[in-house]
Design a protein around this motif. Structure first.
Motif, mmCIF file in Angstrom:
data_model
loop_
_atom_site.group_PDB
_atom_site.id
_atom_site.type_symbol
_atom_site.label_atom_id
_atom_site.label_comp_id
_atom_site.label_asym_id
_atom_site.label_seq_id
_atom_site.Cartn_x
_atom_site.Cartn_y
_atom_site.Cartn_z
ATOM 1 N N LYS A 86 -0.207 15.820 -4.508
ATOM 2 C CA LYS A 86 -0.641 16.321 -5.634
ATOM 3 C C LYS A 86 -0.568 17.547 -6.799
ATOM 4 C CE LYS A 86 -2.919 13.435 -4.285
ATOM 5 N NZ LYS A 86 -3.524 11.870 -5.241
ATOM 6 N N GLN A 104 0.608 -1.308 0.482
ATOM 7 C CA GLN A 104 -0.358 0.059 0.254
ATOM 8 C C GLN A 104 1.053 1.272 -0.576
ATOM 9 O OE1 GLN A 104 -1.995 -0.989 3.929
ATOM 10 N NE2 GLN A 104 -1.307 1.290 4.246
ATOM 11 N N LYS A 105 0.451 2.267 -0.125
ATOM 12 C CA LYS A 105 1.623 3.493 -0.308
ATOM 13 C C LYS A 105 1.041 3.890 1.053
ATOM 14 C CE LYS A 105 0.582 7.792 -3.260
ATOM 15 N NZ LYS A 105 -0.340 8.476 -4.189
ATOM 16 N N ILE A 125 5.018 9.579 -0.997
ATOM 17 C CA ILE A 125 4.574 9.681 -2.249
ATOM 18 C C ILE A 125 5.112 9.618 -3.907
ATOM 19 C CG2 ILE A 125 3.135 10.764 -0.763
ATOM 20 C CD1 ILE A 125 5.067 13.569 -2.161
ATOM 21 N N ILE A 177 0.716 13.624 1.155
ATOM 22 C CA ILE A 177 -0.547 13.124 0.391
ATOM 23 C C ILE A 177 -1.087 15.259 -0.459
ATOM 24 C CG2 ILE A 177 -2.972 12.828 -0.093
ATOM 25 C CD1 ILE A 177 -2.557 10.310 1.702
ATOM 26 N N GLN A 201 -8.606 16.110 -4.984
ATOM 27 C CA GLN A 201 -7.901 15.143 -5.170
ATOM 28 C C GLN A 201 -7.016 14.524 -3.416
ATOM 29 O OE1 GLN A 201 -6.114 14.506 -8.107
ATOM 30 N NE2 GLN A 201 -6.927 16.160 -9.968
ATOM 31 N N ARG A 244 -9.368 7.013 1.722
ATOM 32 C CA ARG A 244 -9.117 6.226 1.779
ATOM 33 C C ARG A 244 -7.472 5.505 1.887
ATOM 34 N NH1 ARG A 244 -9.330 7.039 -3.898
ATOM 35 N NH2 ARG A 244 -7.299 8.287 -3.599
ATOM 36 N N MET A 245 -6.971 6.296 3.071
ATOM 37 C CA MET A 245 -5.602 5.926 3.444
ATOM 38 C C MET A 245 -6.716 6.147 5.319
ATOM 39 S SD MET A 245 -2.036 8.338 5.246
ATOM 40 C CE MET A 245 -3.310 9.345 5.547
ATOM 41 N N ASP A 281 -7.774 10.377 -1.508
ATOM 42 C CA ASP A 281 -6.729 9.609 -1.044
ATOM 43 C C ASP A 281 -7.107 9.459 0.494
ATOM 44 O OD1 ASP A 281 -5.584 9.267 -3.366
ATOM 45 O OD2 ASP A 281 -4.025 10.282 -2.933
#
Length: 298
Positions: A199, A30-31, A34, A195, A258, A265-266, A262
């Motif tokens: 972007k 997973q992230k 970046i 994050i 954006q 989701r995190m 993210d």
């Protein structure tokens, strides 16, 4: 009861834009770092954690080694050189080009100086014919005695099992360093700030995003689960502030949209994100400001 009996601390090094953060994210699953198509995206050392079988892999994703043009650049390059000397094995990530540049030469010299076991990961192999890869392998094999040379595609996940198998040879018996469900040592505030910066790197052109820093000013977790986040974006010039905000605030709205997606989701919850833009002239050469933004220039 934990099955972990070994740990391998790994430095992931290379010049900018070779795919170090993409590789770290793919290995972790997973992230945690970046990514963008612009150089010098990673500014500090990012720790990614993967627990697989009996081994816990601690991956230290580092900034790309480059010629520094500011105090921030000096700080980033120092992280790379320091990290090479304090791990169990170094993974040098390169592109599939039959040329060894100054950054690769410098990293190989540091690996040799510290007598560090090293693995060469030739990334982006999906971008060239297989026969051209042989010349790249031969060139690097002549330049240094690597423990292994592994062709990979971090983006597609090719060769990563083979890479982990090679890393596993340098794992040391002992207790795990992180809980098995942990994927990074970064606090959520730091991940959120990164994050937002990602972007900007993706949406803004030229030098503008490289002169930005992000500070989380407010983080409030409400009883209904919504997280309220207020963040300041700092830039170096008044003209850059206008570009970041955009016509009628359109660019700032898109950055926020954006970033919020993210973050949700995190964090696995709804996020209310508020962004402000402020000017801090020359902060990349100001030791006090760098420390304020989390870049400890010691």
């Amino acid at each position: 009861m934990s099955k972990i009996t070994k740990t391998a601390v790994v430095s992931v090094v290379g010049r900018p834009n070779v795919g170090k953060s993409t590789l770290t994210n793919k290995l972790v699953g997973q992230k945690v770092a970046i990514v963008s198509n612009k150089p010098q995206t990673t500014r500090t050392r990012i720790t990614g954690v993967l627990s697989r079988g009996e081994t816990q892999y601690v991956l230290l994703d580092t900034p790309g080694l480059h010629k520094p043009r500011s105090r921030l650049g000096d700080y980033m390059c120092k992280i790379v050189t320091d990290t090479v000397s304090e791990v169990d094995v170094a993974v040098l990530v390169v592109e599939p080009v039959a040329h060894i540049g100054p950054a690769e030469e410098s990293l190989i010299a540091q690996i040799e100086q510290h007598h560090m076991p090293s693995i060469l990961a030739i990334n982006k192999i999906d971008t060239l014919p297989k026969e051209e890869l042989l010349a790249v392998i031969a060139l690097y094999a002549q330049a240094h005695t690597f423990e292994a040379i592994i062709p990979i595609s971090a983006r597609k996940g090719e060769g990563l099992d083979e890479l982990l198998d090679e890393i596993d040879r340098f794992a040391i018996e002992g207790p795990q360093l992180f809980p098995e469900d942990m994927v990074s040592d970064q606090p959520e505030r730091q991940l959120a700030a990164e994050i937002i910066r990602e972007k900007m790197l993706r949406l803004l052109e030229r030098e503008v995003p490289h002169g930005t820093a992000v500070g989380i000013e407010r983080w409030n977790e409400r009883e209904d689960g919504l997280i309220e986040i207020s963040a300041n974006i700092y830039c170096e010039k008044a003209s850059h502030k206008g570009i970041i905000i955009g016509k009628q605030g359109a660019m700032l709205k898109e950055i926020g949209k954006q970033a919020r997606a993210d973050m949700e989701r995190m964090l696995d919850t709804k996020v209310f994100l508020e962004l402000w833009v402020k000017v801090k002239e020359g902060w990349r050469n100001n030791q006090y400001q760098m420390r304020n933004f989390g870049y400890e220039d010691s």
